[in-house]
Scaffold this active site. Structure first.
Site, mmCIF file in Angstrom:
data_model
loop_
_atom_site.group_PDB
_atom_site.id
_atom_site.type_symbol
_atom_site.label_atom_id
_atom_site.label_comp_id
_atom_site.label_asym_id
_atom_site.label_seq_id
_atom_site.Cartn_x
_atom_site.Cartn_y
_atom_site.Cartn_z
ATOM 1 N N ASP A 1 -25.847 10.818 -1.927
ATOM 2 C CA ASP A 1 -25.311 10.651 -3.387
ATOM 3 C C ASP A 1 -24.559 11.995 -3.701
ATOM 4 O OD1 ASP A 1 -25.467 10.455 -6.092
ATOM 5 O OD2 ASP A 1 -27.487 10.584 -6.501
ATOM 6 N N THR B 1 -15.750 2.844 -8.956
ATOM 7 C CA THR B 1 -14.253 2.287 -9.189
ATOM 8 C C THR B 1 -14.399 0.919 -9.661
ATOM 9 O OG1 THR B 1 -14.558 1.102 -6.825
ATOM 10 C CG2 THR B 1 -13.285 3.257 -6.971
ATOM 11 N N TYR C 1 -13.052 5.122 -16.746
ATOM 12 C CA TYR C 1 -12.876 5.306 -15.385
ATOM 13 C C TYR C 1 -11.847 6.583 -15.312
ATOM 14 C CZ TYR C 1 -10.668 4.469 -10.827
ATOM 15 O OH TYR C 1 -10.199 4.566 -9.381
#
Length: 283
Positions: free
Chosen positions: A36, A62, A125
């Site tokens: 992670d 994403t 994003y």
């Protein structure tokens, strides 16, 4: 060379792992089940254990629309995760190669974007990926940032696989005609990322296949290469998408690979040729 590849189970990560191994590098492939990147201690531990010469970070959140409603999650992976990798790279003497995106731009420019253009992300994003770029580039000559766009390939979810799945289900395919970009093969991108890693070229680079097209035009090219009728694809506007997408998309996502060209590095081939190889592998 010892290479740590994060996000190794993703569409791009799998190609980077495969290509790095063909180059006889000692590869540690870490996917999100084993690492992670948002956990600073876990990142430092794996870097200390594997002592890579280079880290290629393909790990990313994403899901562009999902990022709009999970800002903290997007920044944890796309920004804080990169900072953790950068810190670990600095502590253990590794070079970091960070993958970024066209979404750092607002898409209003009428010409292709080059590396010196002003960034202005319009989505969570894009904001999180820009923050990741800055975290990487804070390493100065020990980091490479490679911006790419419209990635497709053999693995994972992408436009080519979507078209292959739906083309026999409906008589007319409707895709956006007012967004343009440079479709980029994950396999071709992987070759450049590994080269940048091998050469430890510092700085910011745009890395896409050559050529620009709309999503409508890209889907038409997919059908043409499949021997199907490209006229089955109908162009719609972004405003006509139903349901509308939560995250804004740049109308212009075309990236000019100016820095690579200036460095004398051969650019990636036209996207049509790369598409042919992917379709051959998937059929």
């Amino acid at each position: 060379m010892r290479i740590l590849i994060t996000g190794a189970a993703g569409m791009l990560g799998r190609e980077v792992v495969d290509h790095a191994r063909t180059r006889d590098h000692d590869v540690t492939a870490a996917d999100r089940t084993t690492l992670d990147v948002g956990d600073a201690d876990a990142v430092d531990a794996i870097v200390a254990q594997t002592r890579p010469d280079v880290i290629v970070n393909c790990a990313a959140a994403t899901a562009v629309d999902a990022c709009e409603t999970d800002r903290a999650g997007a920044f944890r992976v796309n920004a804080e995760g990169v900072a953790h990798l950068a810190n670990a790279a600095a502590a253990h003497g590794a070079h970091l190669v960070q993958v970024s995106t066209d979404y750092v731009f607002d898409g209003t420019k009428t010409a292709p974007y080059h590396e010196a253009d002003v960034t202005n992300p319009q989505s969570v994003y894009g904001e999180s990926k820009l923050a990741g770029e800055r975290a990487a580039l804070a390493l100065d000559d020990r980091a490479t940032v490679a911006r790419t766009a419209w990635v497709f390939g053999r693995h994972g979810a992408n436009m080519v696989k979507t078209v292959l799945r739906i083309r026999d289900q409906v008589p007319v395919l409707r895709f956006v005609g007012d967004q343009i970009g440079s479709p980029t093969s994950a396999a071709d991108l992987a070759t450049m990322l590994v080269r940048l890693a091998e050469e430890r070229r510092p700085g910011l680079y745009h890395v896409t296949n050559e050529g620009a097209v709309s999503w409508h035009g890209f889907v038409a090219e997919i059908l043409r290469q499949l021997g199907d009728d490209p006229m089955r694809v109908e162009a719609i506007t972004t405003a006509e998408l139903d349901p509308p997408r939560p995250a804004p998309r740049p109308a212009n996502s075309v990236l000019e690979n100016r820095a690579l060209a200036a460095a004398g590095v051969a650019l990636l081939r036209p996207y049509e040729a790369a598409l042919a190889d992917v379709l051959a592998a998937l059929r």
